[in-house]
Design a protein around this motif. Structure first.
Motif: not given
Length: 109
Positions: A35-42
């Protein structure tokens, strides 16, 4: 017939198991999950449409901005993703298929 004095409780946490606690950096979680960083934060953001209450929470280290993820929790989440993606079949009861589909949606599928 005296009673034993109360024992002093320790403020330290007792490990549940004796295996060492391994902490992962965000970059390691990105590598393991794909997963991307932004997906993890989402997935961590309760206000996001991609919020996933089952995704491992960050552990703040000290008062600074350093955070880590617990490796065992990341591994368990990944295993649940694999299980849920393979659990949907004609032999699975409808209630489990719905639950599995919900978890699969959380796992980025």
């Amino acid at each position: 017939m005296g009673t034993n004095p109360p024992t002093k409780r320790s403020n330290t946490m007792t490990p549940i198991n004796q295996s060492p606690l391994v902490m992962l950096r965000l970059t390691q979680v990105v590598q393991r999950t794909g997963l991307s960083r932004s997906t993890i934060y989402s997935k961590l953001d309760q206000n996001s449409t991609h919020y996933d209450s089952t995704f491992p929470k960050q552990v703040r280290l000290g008062r600074g901005s350093a955070v880590r993820f617990i490796e065992a929790e990341v591994n368990a989440w990944l295993e649940q993703c694999v299980y849920s993606s393979r659990a949907v079949s004609t032999t699975v009861p409808q209630s489990l298929m719905v639950q599995s589909a919900l978890v699969a949606g959380r796992c980025g599928q």
